[in-house]
Design a protein around this motif. Sequence first.
Motif, PDB file in Angstrom:
ATOM      1  N   SER A  95      -1.400 -11.310   3.933  1.00  0.00           N
ATOM      2  CA  SER A  95      -0.510 -10.810   2.867  1.00  0.00           C
ATOM      3  C   SER A  95       0.248  -9.568   3.333  1.00  0.00           C
ATOM      4  CB  SER A  95      -1.284 -10.543   1.576  1.00  0.00           C
ATOM      5  OG  SER A  95      -2.231  -9.518   1.765  1.00  0.00           O
ATOM      6  N   LEU A  96      -0.392  -8.743   4.136  1.00  0.00           N
ATOM      7  CA  LEU A  96       0.275  -7.562   4.675  1.00  0.00           C
ATOM      8  C   LEU A  96       1.395  -7.987   5.639  1.00  0.00           C
ATOM      9  CD1 LEU A  96      -1.181  -4.223   5.407  1.00  0.00           C
ATOM     10  CD2 LEU A  96       0.012  -5.290   7.287  1.00  0.00           C
ATOM     11  N   GLU A 123       3.079 -10.757   5.545  1.00  0.00           N
ATOM     12  CA  GLU A 123       4.157 -11.298   4.716  1.00  0.00           C
ATOM     13  C   GLU A 123       4.945 -10.176   4.053  1.00  0.00           C
ATOM     14  OE1 GLU A 123       1.843 -13.931   2.248  1.00  0.00           O
ATOM     15  OE2 GLU A 123       2.049 -15.586   3.681  1.00  0.00           O
ATOM     16  N   ARG A 124       4.250  -9.162   3.566  1.00  0.00           N
ATOM     17  CA  ARG A 124       4.917  -8.021   2.925  1.00  0.00           C
ATOM     18  C   ARG A 124       5.847  -7.312   3.916  1.00  0.00           C
ATOM     19  NH1 ARG A 124       0.600  -4.495   0.859  1.00  0.00           N
ATOM     20  NH2 ARG A 124       0.800  -3.222   2.712  1.00  0.00           N
ATOM     21  N   THR A 142       9.103  -9.185   4.641  1.00  0.00           N
ATOM     22  CA  THR A 142      10.004  -9.439   3.520  1.00  0.00           C
ATOM     23  C   THR A 142      11.056  -8.344   3.405  1.00  0.00           C
ATOM     24  OG1 THR A 142       8.223 -10.567   2.341  1.00  0.00           O
ATOM     25  CG2 THR A 142      10.117  -9.836   1.031  1.00  0.00           C
ATOM     26  N   ALA A 144      11.273  -5.425   0.495  1.00  0.00           N
ATOM     27  CA  ALA A 144       9.962  -5.140  -0.101  1.00  0.00           C
ATOM     28  C   ALA A 144       9.573  -3.686   0.143  1.00  0.00           C
ATOM     29  CB  ALA A 144       8.901  -6.060   0.498  1.00  0.00           C
ATOM     30  N   ASP A 145       8.793  -3.125  -0.793  1.00  0.00           N
ATOM     31  CA  ASP A 145       8.235  -1.793  -0.578  1.00  0.00           C
ATOM     32  C   ASP A 145       6.982  -1.997   0.265  1.00  0.00           C
ATOM     33  OD1 ASP A 145       7.247   0.756  -0.558  1.00  0.00           O
ATOM     34  OD2 ASP A 145       7.330   1.020  -2.735  1.00  0.00           O
ATOM     35  N   LYS A 146       7.148  -1.924   1.549  1.00  0.00           N
ATOM     36  CA  LYS A 146       6.102  -2.293   2.501  1.00  0.00           C
ATOM     37  C   LYS A 146       4.887  -1.380   2.451  1.00  0.00           C
ATOM     38  CE  LYS A 146       9.409  -4.543   5.485  1.00  0.00           C
ATOM     39  NZ  LYS A 146      10.635  -4.598   4.836  1.00  0.00           N
ATOM     40  N   SER A 166       1.516  -1.087  -1.380  1.00  0.00           N
ATOM     41  CA  SER A 166       0.176  -1.629  -1.559  1.00  0.00           C
ATOM     42  C   SER A 166      -0.684  -1.242  -0.375  1.00  0.00           C
ATOM     43  CB  SER A 166       0.250  -3.154  -1.685  1.00  0.00           C
ATOM     44  OG  SER A 166       1.058  -3.503  -2.788  1.00  0.00           O
TER      45      SER A 166
END
Length: 167
Positions: A90-91, A93-94, A97, A100-102, A105
Motif C-alpha cells: 500500500s505504501l 502504491e501511495r 500515485t 497523493a499526499d505520500k 499516512s
Amino acid sequence: MMDQDTEIPDAAVAPEEFRVAMGRFPSGVVVVTTRCQDGTPRGFTASSFCSVSLEPPMVLVCLANSADSATSFARCDRFAVSVLSPVHRSLAERFATKGADKFASGGLRIGPGGLPTVERALSELDCVAHARHPAGDHTVLIGRVTGVRLGEGSPMDYYDRSFRTLA
C-alpha cells in the motif's frame, strides 16, 4: 558485424508495445525520498533501480520527468532509497500515485541522515547526489552511497505492471 559508420535506422516502436515488453522483466521495488530546501519531504516509487559501482558504492534510480517530485530531485543534495517487501504494497502504491499526499499516512520514519525512510525496509541506502542524466522522459539519478542499514524479509517485485511476491 556492422561497420561503425553504418547508420541504424530509427525503428518505429509503439510506446504501448515497448511498455508491455519491459513489463515482462521483473524488478524489485523501492521508495526514494528527499527533502526540499524548505524541509518538505518528497518521494516516489521506482522499479528502475540498480547498483552502478562497488568502489565507490553507487546506485542509480530513474524518475519520470512528469513526477510530482521531479523538481525536488533535480535539486536535492541527498536522497534515501528503501527496498520494499510485500508488506509495503500500500505504501508503494501511495508513493506511485500522482497527486497523493505520500507522507500523510504512516509507514515511514526518519533515518539517521534526517531523511524519511520506510519502516521495516529490506535495506535502506543513504545517498549523496552524484550525477543526473536526462534520458528521454526520465532522469537518471546517480547517488554515492554513504550509509546502509539492513532489514529482513523477502522482496516485493514489479512484473507485468503490478506488484508481486516471489513464490
